[in-house]
Design a protein around this motif. Structure first.
Motif, PDB file in Angstrom:
ATOM      1  N   UNK A 564      25.500  88.476  39.820  1.00  0.00           N
ATOM      2  CA  UNK A 564      25.198  89.800  39.168  1.00  0.00           C
ATOM      3  C   UNK A 564      25.812  90.908  39.731  1.00  0.00           C
ATOM      4  N   UNK A 565      26.230  90.724  41.336  1.00  0.00           N
ATOM      5  CA  UNK A 565      26.828  91.472  42.452  1.00  0.00           C
ATOM      6  C   UNK A 565      28.369  91.327  42.476  1.00  0.00           C
ATOM      7  N   UNK A 566      28.808  90.895  41.941  1.00  0.00           N
ATOM      8  CA  UNK A 566      30.464  91.458  42.200  1.00  0.00           C
ATOM      9  C   UNK A 566      30.987  92.101  41.468  1.00  0.00           C
ATOM     10  N   UNK A 567      30.435  92.408  39.646  1.00  0.00           N
ATOM     11  CA  UNK A 567      30.904  93.569  39.286  1.00  0.00           C
ATOM     12  C   UNK A 567      30.802  94.950  40.268  1.00  0.00           C
ATOM     13  N   UNK A 568      30.124  94.989  40.447  1.00  0.00           N
ATOM     14  CA  UNK A 568      29.546  96.174  40.993  1.00  0.00           C
ATOM     15  C   UNK A 568      30.838  96.484  42.260  1.00  0.00           C
ATOM     16  N   UNK A 569      30.544  95.399  43.069  1.00  0.00           N
ATOM     17  CA  UNK A 569      30.821  95.824  44.613  1.00  0.00           C
ATOM     18  C   UNK A 569      32.709  95.567  44.274  1.00  0.00           C
ATOM     19  N   UNK A 570      32.870  95.549  42.810  1.00  0.00           N
ATOM     20  CA  UNK A 570      34.592  95.384  42.917  1.00  0.00           C
ATOM     21  C   UNK A 570      34.864  96.937  43.186  1.00  0.00           C
ATOM     22  N   UNK A 571      34.061  97.453  41.738  1.00  0.00           N
ATOM     23  CA  UNK A 571      34.498  98.965  41.583  1.00  0.00           C
ATOM     24  C   UNK A 571      34.370  99.686  42.856  1.00  0.00           C
ATOM     25  N   UNK A 572      32.943  99.680  43.524  1.00  0.00           N
ATOM     26  CA  UNK A 572      33.216  99.789  44.775  1.00  0.00           C
ATOM     27  C   UNK A 572      34.334  99.884  45.440  1.00  0.00           C
ATOM     28  N   UNK A 573      34.808  98.834  45.867  1.00  0.00           N
ATOM     29  CA  UNK A 573      35.736  98.161  46.621  1.00  0.00           C
ATOM     30  C   UNK A 573      37.146  99.405  46.231  1.00  0.00           C
ATOM     31  N   UNK A 574      37.261  99.386  44.697  1.00  0.00           N
ATOM     32  CA  UNK A 574      38.378 100.098  43.818  1.00  0.00           C
ATOM     33  C   UNK A 574      37.841 101.963  44.098  1.00  0.00           C
ATOM     34  N   UNK A 575      37.159 102.527  44.769  1.00  0.00           N
ATOM     35  CA  UNK A 575      36.244 103.813  44.849  1.00  0.00           C
ATOM     36  C   UNK A 575      36.865 104.115  46.085  1.00  0.00           C
ATOM     37  N   UNK A 576      36.701 103.130  46.921  1.00  0.00           N
ATOM     38  CA  UNK A 576      37.017 103.148  47.803  1.00  0.00           C
ATOM     39  C   UNK A 576      38.262 102.812  48.639  1.00  0.00           C
ATOM     40  N   UNK A 577      39.239 102.911  48.163  1.00  0.00           N
ATOM     41  CA  UNK A 577      40.865 103.278  48.276  1.00  0.00           C
ATOM     42  C   UNK A 577      41.025 104.136  48.500  1.00  0.00           C
ATOM     43  N   UNK A 578      40.432 104.476  46.932  1.00  0.00           N
ATOM     44  CA  UNK A 578      41.039 106.556  46.928  1.00  0.00           C
ATOM     45  C   UNK A 578      39.940 107.119  48.433  1.00  0.00           C
ATOM     46  N   UNK A 579      39.064 106.880  48.352  1.00  0.00           N
ATOM     47  CA  UNK A 579      38.830 107.283  50.408  1.00  0.00           C
ATOM     48  C   UNK A 579      40.089 107.123  51.266  1.00  0.00           C
TER      49      UNK A 579
END
Length: 750
Positions: A564-579
């Motif tokens: 269940x953690x995978x969808x959350x970390x996908x969004x975190x990685x996408x957000x981190x790309x902007x950073x």
């Protein structure tokens, strides 16, 4: 100064009349026929006058000569010979002025106005031409005395032909003879002597007037031959040697004529005329209407006139004067400088508007004041510095007016920058990526705006540069919150836009403060506030997306069997790309905040479980938490987060929850409390509720935890390098569930 008084006292055939004829300007024979000149007809020599006319003219001639005798009685051997020594030249000027006035009055009272009475007298009056031979000898005023037989030219002709030295030498010779006659008392008629002396003085004036005309024509289109200028300088030297100082007896013939001073005045007059003619006929004014040359054109023409004339002086005029040992360069330089100053002093009050005011200030400070203005490095500067073109009060007023207009102009520029950014938001234009960073033109526009105006002001004066910096800082300080509010209210704050504007503010904060140290410090506070605001909205966007996913992350039945953690970390990685496209300091700070948020929300779900695991499920849940903790830690490590202090929180709680050896729970609690000083009693109760230990053990662990928390709070409050500033558990709200309540009851000392 150089003007020659009309010689009404001499006849048409006198040298003075010839000198005053139009031939001085346009060489050529002077018309002697009254019909040629258009003047009143004069009776020809030998024409009989009527008895009434003869009596009237004789009366006026007698009156004129009587006045002349009284005015020049001091020239007689019996007259006074001592005058005041305060201003010997004043006697010379006053005597001649009184003499001219007396003779003019006598002529003006004649019934035949416009005719030369002295010309008419020889036929009727024996005072001038009639009478004895002694009177004729003493009244040698005619051309025969001023025309040497060797050359056959009169002094007037020599002056007209600009044979200046020859004319001066003849006048000097006549002066010497007159002085000798006066000294030896060989003349019999004072009036005749006075007329001859006056004729010499008028010729001196004519020579001076011709020298003035030469100076006036020197910078004209045709110019003047160098030989003429050299001769003019020699004549001035010769006059100074001939009349070194005022005579003790006040004799106006030998009084210094100050031709050097008159020459300097003529140079100033010539410079003024040429400077004031610049822009003449074009109607160039500061507030020029459409089709009329602007102030820029006027100043350009003015600079061209001054530059061209001074270059000509340096190239042609100065060498000619220098050949006679006469310094001319500095005189011309100061004359043009004074003329330009007068022109600008009159121009300044009519100048208005930011562009025109700066144009005038810049022309004075950087164009006219430039060492390259004359395009001739070898031109010597004057020994004494030139005065400022504009008076200090005028300059200060121009700067004040300029800054007042500049405030309005810069404020308008910031308004246009905001409008441009708003138009991009409305058009949904995505920011560019330049050199690995989100980029918008905002920072570049502001940099150019500030740098352009500050550089322009620094070219004028240091004071104006400091004032311009203050104006820019004040305008930018007001602009930043307006811009922030407009962006957030419009709802166009996407991750790329927020990242781009964070970059823009960081660029402004670092580069502007570095470029203008000590002057723009007041900008740091609003820029930092804007960065924090954009960063906050950036995080809020991520929180809104991932917050619902935490409900399924842990402490559910599906959680034990699914990732269940995978969808959350996908969004975190996408957000981190902007950073990765944001300025590193802010990007790292934001990434650490995301890391903290994920760990905090994960622990919040653990401490607020919807399902209590027992037995084997609790052990499996502990293992699952450890796996999730490792996944979270590795993910953020790969993203570049430096918040390694967060990595122990979830594993410690997982170990407490799954620890099979109960005595080791205390050790895990100690590690947790030391690593996270913000852990509170309520959090310890929630963690202990995950295990349902016995009453006595719970009481012991809780008491030990409280002792550690109290000791840690006292020791870490002020120590450098402590973990007291780290906040994790403090922001986790723990509800009072039944299990926590039971644990609390069991842990109560009663």
């Amino acid at each position: 100064m150089w003007s020659l008084s009309p010689a009404l006292i001499v006849g048409c055939g006198s040298p003075v009349a010839e000198m005053l004829s139009p031939r001085k300007v346009t060489p050529g024979p002077e018309p002697r026929n009254p019909q040629e000149t258009g003047g009143p007809a004069t009776p020809a020599r030998g024409t009989r006058w009527s008895s009434g006319e003869v009596e009237t003219k004789a009366h006026h001639v007698g009156t004129m000569l009587g006045t002349l005798r009284r005015a020049l009685s001091w020239a007689s051997p019996q007259g006074p010979t001592q005058v005041s020594k305060e201003d010997p030249g004043q006697c010379h000027r006053s005597s001649r002025r009184f003499l001219f006035q007396s003779l003019r009055q006598a002529v003006d009272q004649s019934p035949a106005m416009g005719q030369s009475q002295v010309t008419a007298v020889p036929e009727e009056s024996s005072v001038v031409r009639g009478g004895g031979a002694s009177q004729q000898a003493s009244l040698k005023v005619g051309p025969e005395e001023l025309e040497p037989e060797a050359e056959g030219k009169s002094v007037a002709d020599l002056i007209t032909e600009r044979q200046l030295m020859a004319a001066f030498e003849q006048l000097r010779d006549l002066e010497t003879r007159l002085v000798a006659e006066k000294t030896s008392n060989t003349f019999e008629d004072p009036t005749g002597f006075a007329l001859r002396a006056m004729d010499v003085c008028l010729h001196y004036d004519g020579l001076a007037a011709e020298m003035g005309a030469i100076v006036s024509e020197t910078l004209g289109p045709e110019g003047v031959p160098a030989a003429t200028l050299t001769e003019l300088a020699r004549v001035i030297h010769a006059e100074e040697e001939a009349h070194p100082e005022p005579p003790a007896d006040g004799d106006f013939l030998r009084t210094p004529r100050h031709w050097r001073r008159h020459w300097e005045n003529a140079v100033r007059q010539s410079a003024q005329e040429r400077v004031w003619r610049a822009g003449e006929g074009t109607g160039a004014t500061p507030g020029a209407a459409e089709g009329v040359p602007s102030l820029a054109q006027l100043l350009t023409e003015l600079g061209g006139v001054v530059r061209g004339d001074l270059q000509k002086v340096h190239r042609e005029v100065q060498p000619a004067y220098a050949a006679a040992g006469f310094p001319a360069w500095e005189t011309y330089l100061r004359a043009f400088h004074d003329a330009v100053a007068q022109r600008l002093q009159k121009l300044a009050p009519d100048t208005s508007g930011c562009e025109q005011l700066y144009l005038l200030l810049d022309w004075v400070a950087n164009i006219y004041g430039s060492p390259d203005f004359l395009d001739a490095p070898d031109m010597a500067l004057p020994k004494e510095p030139l005065p400022p073109l504009l008076a200090p009060d005028v300059w200060a007023q121009l700067e004040s007016d300029y800054t007042r207009f500049l405030e309005s102009k810069i404020a308008g520029c910031f308004d246009r920058i905001l409008q441009l950014e708003q138009s991009r938001w409305e058009a949904a234009e995505a920011p560019e990526v330049l050199q690995g960073r989100y980029h918008v033109p905002l920072s570049t526009d502001i940099h150019m705006l500030v740098a352009q105006h500050v550089k322009a002001a620094s070219a004028i004066s240091a004071g104006l540069e400091a004032t311009t910096l203050r104006i820019c800082a004040r305008a930018l300080r007001l602009f930043v919150p307006r811009f922030e509010k407009a962006l957030l209210e419009l709802g166009a704050a996407s991750e790329p836009h927020l990242g781009a504007y964070i970059n823009a503010c960081e660029e402004l904060r670092t580069s502007l403060l570095a470029r203008f140290p000590g002057t723009l410090q007041e900008l740091e506070k609003p820029l930092v506030a804007a960065v924090h605001s954009f960063q906050k909205h950036l995080l809020q966007g991520l929180l809104r997306e991932v917050q619902p996913l935490f409900r399924f992350v842990c402490m559910t039945q599906d959680w034990l069997t699914q990732d269940t953690l995978c969808p959350l970390m996908v969004k975190v990685k996408a957000f981190a790309h902007h950073l990765t496209l944001v300025a590193p300091p802010v990007a790292q700070e934001t990434l650490q905040e995301v890391h903290r948020f994920v760990v905090r929300e994960y622990l919040a779900q653990v401490l607020r479980p919807r399902k209590r695991f027992r037995g084997e499920e609790r052990v499996r849940g502990s293992q699952k938490m450890s796996e999730d903790a490792q996944a979270i830690s590795e993910t953020f490590q790969d993203l570049g987060s430096e918040a390694t202090w967060l990595n122990q929180a979830i594993p410690c709680v997982a170990e407490i929850m799954g620890e099979s050896y109960k005595d080791d729970i205390q050790r895990h609690l100690e590690v947790l409390i030391r690593s996270y000083p913000d852990l509170r009693r309520r959090h310890v109760l929630a963690i202990l509720a995950l295990r349902r230990l016995g009453c006595r053990r719970n009481q012991h662990l809780l008491q030990h935890s409280q002792d550690l928390m109290g000791a840690g709070a006292g020791a870490g409050a002020g120590g450098p390098g402590s973990t007291h500033h780290r906040v994790l558990f403090e922001e986790i709200l723990v509800p009072v569930s039944v299990d926590v309540l039971i644990t609390c009851i069991y842990c109560s000392p009663n």
